[in-house]
Design an enzyme around this catalytic site. Structure first.
Site, PDB file in Angstrom:
ATOM      1  N   LYS A  21      15.420  -4.150   0.860  1.00  0.00           N
ATOM      2  CA  LYS A  21      15.527  -3.681  -0.326  1.00  0.00           C
ATOM      3  C   LYS A  21      15.875  -4.847  -1.029  1.00  0.00           C
ATOM      4  O   LYS A  21      16.031  -4.418  -2.572  1.00  0.00           O
ATOM      5  CB  LYS A  21      15.973  -2.497   0.109  1.00  0.00           C
ATOM      6  CG  LYS A  21      16.783  -1.429  -1.136  1.00  0.00           C
ATOM      7  CD  LYS A  21      16.658   0.106  -0.728  1.00  0.00           C
ATOM      8  CE  LYS A  21      18.201  -0.328  -0.248  1.00  0.00           C
ATOM      9  NZ  LYS A  21      18.920  -0.007  -1.037  1.00  0.00           N
ATOM     10  N   ARG A 121      30.648   5.004  -8.416  1.00  0.00           N
ATOM     11  CA  ARG A 121      30.224   4.176  -8.007  1.00  0.00           C
ATOM     12  C   ARG A 121      30.224   3.019  -9.550  1.00  0.00           C
ATOM     13  O   ARG A 121      29.541   2.779 -10.574  1.00  0.00           O
ATOM     14  CB  ARG A 121      28.464   3.483  -8.054  1.00  0.00           C
ATOM     15  CG  ARG A 121      28.657   4.810  -6.423  1.00  0.00           C
ATOM     16  CD  ARG A 121      28.832   3.741  -5.195  1.00  0.00           C
ATOM     17  NE  ARG A 121      27.734   2.104  -4.975  1.00  0.00           N
ATOM     18  CZ  ARG A 121      26.775   2.599  -4.693  1.00  0.00           C
ATOM     19  NH1 ARG A 121      26.262   3.519  -3.973  1.00  0.00           N
ATOM     20  NH2 ARG A 121      26.081   1.314  -3.889  1.00  0.00           N
ATOM     21  N   ASP A 304      26.791  -0.949   5.448  1.00  0.00           N
ATOM     22  CA  ASP A 304      24.891  -0.037   5.445  1.00  0.00           C
ATOM     23  C   ASP A 304      24.823   0.549   6.785  1.00  0.00           C
ATOM     24  O   ASP A 304      24.075   0.976   7.436  1.00  0.00           O
ATOM     25  CB  ASP A 304      23.949  -0.939   4.288  1.00  0.00           C
ATOM     26  CG  ASP A 304      24.407  -1.118   3.233  1.00  0.00           C
ATOM     27  OD1 ASP A 304      23.815  -1.961   2.703  1.00  0.00           O
ATOM     28  OD2 ASP A 304      24.913  -0.166   2.791  1.00  0.00           O
ATOM     29  N   ARG A 396      13.402   6.265   0.478  1.00  0.00           N
ATOM     30  CA  ARG A 396      13.849   5.477  -0.668  1.00  0.00           C
ATOM     31  C   ARG A 396      13.973   3.851  -0.275  1.00  0.00           C
ATOM     32  O   ARG A 396      13.988   2.643  -0.903  1.00  0.00           O
ATOM     33  CB  ARG A 396      15.081   6.062  -1.694  1.00  0.00           C
ATOM     34  CG  ARG A 396      15.867   7.469  -1.894  1.00  0.00           C
ATOM     35  CD  ARG A 396      16.738   7.263  -2.553  1.00  0.00           C
ATOM     36  NE  ARG A 396      17.576   6.315  -3.603  1.00  0.00           N
ATOM     37  CZ  ARG A 396      17.759   6.853  -4.209  1.00  0.00           C
ATOM     38  NH1 ARG A 396      18.549   7.720  -4.513  1.00  0.00           N
ATOM     39  NH2 ARG A 396      18.564   5.487  -5.098  1.00  0.00           N
TER      40      ARG A 396
HETATM   41  C1  EPZ Z   1      24.946  -3.131  -2.723  1.00  0.00           C
HETATM   42  O1  EPZ Z   1      25.483  -1.970  -3.734  1.00  0.00           O
HETATM   43  C2  EPZ Z   1      23.905  -2.588  -2.039  1.00  0.00           C
HETATM   44  N1  EPZ Z   1      23.163  -1.766  -2.728  1.00  0.00           N
HETATM   45  C3  EPZ Z   1      24.172  -1.957  -1.044  1.00  0.00           C
HETATM   46  O2  EPZ Z   1      23.917  -0.480  -0.011  1.00  0.00           O
HETATM   47  C4  EPZ Z   1      25.570  -1.596  -0.201  1.00  0.00           C
HETATM   48  O3  EPZ Z   1      26.207  -1.086   0.159  1.00  0.00           O
HETATM   49  C5  EPZ Z   1      26.456  -2.973  -0.936  1.00  0.00           C
HETATM   50  O4  EPZ Z   1      26.347  -3.149  -1.931  1.00  0.00           O
HETATM   51  C6  EPZ Z   1      28.280  -3.179   0.075  1.00  0.00           C
HETATM   52  O5  EPZ Z   1      27.363  -4.113   0.984  1.00  0.00           O
HETATM   53  C7  EPZ Z   1      22.295  -2.383  -3.214  1.00  0.00           C
HETATM   54  O6  EPZ Z   1      22.176  -3.719  -3.122  1.00  0.00           O
HETATM   55  C8  EPZ Z   1      21.012  -1.756  -4.173  1.00  0.00           C
HETATM   56  P1  EPZ Z   1      29.201  -3.101  -4.239  1.00  0.00           P
HETATM   57  P2  EPZ Z   1      26.823  -2.574  -4.448  1.00  0.00           P
HETATM   58  O7  EPZ Z   1      29.215  -3.863  -5.171  1.00  0.00           O
HETATM   59  O8  EPZ Z   1      25.990  -3.358  -5.313  1.00  0.00           O
HETATM   60  C9  EPZ Z   1      33.222  -1.119  -5.653  1.00  0.00           C
HETATM   61  C10 EPZ Z   1      22.437   1.223   1.115  1.00  0.00           C
HETATM   62  O9  EPZ Z   1      22.394   1.694   2.065  1.00  0.00           O
HETATM   63  N2  EPZ Z   1      32.700  -1.406  -6.782  1.00  0.00           N
HETATM   64  O10 EPZ Z   1      29.476  -4.355  -3.652  1.00  0.00           O
HETATM   65  O11 EPZ Z   1      27.294  -1.041  -6.005  1.00  0.00           O
HETATM   66  C11 EPZ Z   1      32.857  -0.171  -5.359  1.00  0.00           C
HETATM   67  O12 EPZ Z   1      32.800   1.423  -5.547  1.00  0.00           O
HETATM   68  C12 EPZ Z   1      23.348   0.724  -0.233  1.00  0.00           C
HETATM   69  O13 EPZ Z   1      20.966  -0.256   1.014  1.00  0.00           O
HETATM   70  C13 EPZ Z   1      33.990  -1.071  -8.033  1.00  0.00           C
HETATM   71  O14 EPZ Z   1      34.846  -1.071  -8.285  1.00  0.00           O
HETATM   72  O15 EPZ Z   1      27.605  -2.682  -3.950  1.00  0.00           O
HETATM   73  C14 EPZ Z   1      32.677  -0.091  -3.766  1.00  0.00           C
HETATM   74  O16 EPZ Z   1      33.595   0.919  -3.421  1.00  0.00           O
HETATM   75  C15 EPZ Z   1      24.296   1.375  -0.198  1.00  0.00           C
HETATM   76  N3  EPZ Z   1      33.680  -1.891  -9.324  1.00  0.00           N
HETATM   77  C16 EPZ Z   1      32.766  -1.502  -3.459  1.00  0.00           C
HETATM   78  O17 EPZ Z   1      33.026  -2.556  -4.324  1.00  0.00           O
HETATM   79  C17 EPZ Z   1      32.951  -2.553  -9.578  1.00  0.00           C
HETATM   80  O18 EPZ Z   1      32.260  -2.475 -10.572  1.00  0.00           O
HETATM   81  C18 EPZ Z   1      31.772  -2.241  -3.073  1.00  0.00           C
HETATM   82  O19 EPZ Z   1      30.771  -1.788  -3.798  1.00  0.00           O
HETATM   83  C19 EPZ Z   1      31.364  -2.827  -8.107  1.00  0.00           C
HETATM   84  C20 EPZ Z   1      31.678  -2.001  -7.381  1.00  0.00           C
END
Ligand code: EPZ
Length: 423
Positions: A21, A121, A304, A396
């Protein structure tokens, strides 16, 4: 729609993992950078992919779908710079079209994605990256507008190794003038998959999988056919299911390298894991030993897989400490797990799980995608039937998880909500 899951039984047999995904959604977005039609295969048939198809069509792309989930994406008609608002609200990953639209059209406007069930997020790191590439950002009334005549390569250091920010910046930088270096980049396998796709389009990207990614901007990109990598989280979900139910499952179509952190923890907990070329065989013991985990960016233990692992620890021997370092609020599902008799106490980002002999079936509701998967796993080690609502969360991100678990011997079926009469 609900799931009714009869109680404990060991899962055994063979199950095949589908496309990832979290790779497919970003490669679909990256297709917006192409000049010509891209053909994607091994794309999972899940609701989030349907949503992304809606986003691409809403932008003016033509998307053709085949019954096996493969698709063709023709971005030549893309002229709108704003992904459909209701879809951005529904799926955070819609914001991954921002980088490609900024590079292709010089402008993108999107609704700030709301928080979701696992915490706020924000996209501040995405925007910081776009600004470093020379874009101007205006945020007003919950919308963000990003403009750039021509993006210019830059040195960018991410405060945290954000997966989405790394991917969005990488995509925007492909058509920028000059070289971009992303430091403290996320190292997830899905980012390597995206780099491989972009290189097939003619982009000059290298370093994905390490903490430094270099992109040399080019004038334009071509098109390609591409097969998405297998889903390491779907694989991990089946591996945990076999380990915690005392079964033996052969999980096929796995890139074993991608699930090493989970394999190490399952072995520590007493499961036997045999690694093949593109499969793993997991054999669960009578009862798992409690082990502690700390979620970390790849290659650490994946966030995850945290809910699924907590479900397994809820019937292990001993006490497990689970620390969630990525998301601030990813333990909501434990409220429901407690209704099934689990002994889990949450203090901030730490859950203390004391194993109990068995859970007991109950009426529960999935709060989010992976929390829902955890509740299904809990139901598989429960005395008595469980009725699970909120199945749409699970659909989803998993292509027919109930059906695949049933093939491994689980007594699990979808029923209309009105038909439920579980005790
Ligand atoms: C991706 O989300 C995945 N989703 C998530 O999988 C996964 O848990 C996550 O990466 C971490 O591995 C997809 O790829 C669609 P991040 P993403 O940006 O990109 C903070 C699932 O169950 N952050 O690495 O949104 C954020 O709030 C989903 O399949 C900021 O603060 O994750 C989080 O606490 C859930 N500012 C941390 O970083 C930003 O601009 C990691 O988020 C971006 C992120």
């Amino acid at each position: 729609m609900k799931l009714v899951i009869a109680g404990s039984r060991p899962l055994s047999g063979v199950v095949r993992v589908g496309g990832a995904k979290n790779a497919a959604l970003k490669i679909m977005a990256a297709s917006l950078l192409a000049e010509g039609v891209c053909r994607l295969s091994n794309v999972p048939r899940i609701a989030d992919v349907d949503t992304m198809v809606g986003v691409l069509r809403g932008l003016g792309a033509r998307v053709g779908l085949r019954p096996d989930g493969s698709m063709s994406i023709d971005p030549s008609g893309v002229e709108h710079c704003e992904p459909p608002e209701e879809l951005v609200k529904e799926m955070r990953a819609s914001i991954q079209v921002m980088g490609p639209l900024l590079a292709r059209l010089g402008h993108v406007r999107a609704r700030q994605p709301g928080g979701c069930n696992i915490g706020p997020r924000p996209i501040d790191l995405h925007l910081k990256g776009f600004a470093a590439l020379g874009a101007s950002i205006t945020e007003e009334r919950g919308y963000v507008s990003v403009r750039a005549q021509r993006l210019k390569g830059a040195e960018i250091l991410l405060d945290i190794p954000s997966v989405g920010a790394t991917e969005n910046i990488m995509m925007a930088a492909c058509l920028a003038e000059g070289t971009t270096v992303i430091r403290n980049a996320a190292r997830e396998p899905e980012i390597v998959d995206q780099q491989n796709f972009l290189v097939r389009l003619g982009a000059k990207v290298r370093g994905a999988g390490t903490d430094t990614i270099r992109i040399e901007g080019v004038e334009s990109l071509g098109s390609t056919a591409y097969a998405v990598i297998p889903d390491r989280i779907e694989a991990g979900t089946f591996m945990v299911a076999a380990a915690m139910t005392g079964g033996t499952a052969r999980v096929e179509n796995v890139i074993v390298e991608h699930v090493q952190a989970l394999i190490a923890k399952l072995r520590e907990a007493g499961a036997e894991v045999a690694e093949g070329g593109s499969y793993v065989v997991v054999r669960g013991p009578e009862r798992l030993r409690a082990v502690s985990i700390r979620t970390l960016p790849y290659p650490g233990f994946p966030t995850d897989m945290q809910p699924q692992f907590v479900a397994a620890m809820s019937v292990a021997n001993g006490t497990s400490i689970v620390t969630e370092t990525i998301f601030p609020n990813r333990f909501r599902y434990t409220e429901e797990l407690r209704r099934m008799g689990a002994n889990v106490r949450v203090e901030g980002r730490v859950a203390v799980v004391q194993g109990v002999p068995a859970l007991s079936g109950a009426h529960v509701e999935a709060p989010d995608l992976r929390g829902g998967a955890a509740l299904i796993l809990g139901a598989l080690v429960s005395d008595g039937p469980t009725e699970l609502a909120g199945v749409h969360h699970i659909d989803r991100g998993y292509e027919d998880l109930p059906g695949k678990l049933a093939k491994l011997g689980a007594a699990i079926e979808r029923v209309e909500a009105s038909e439920c009469q579980v005790g």
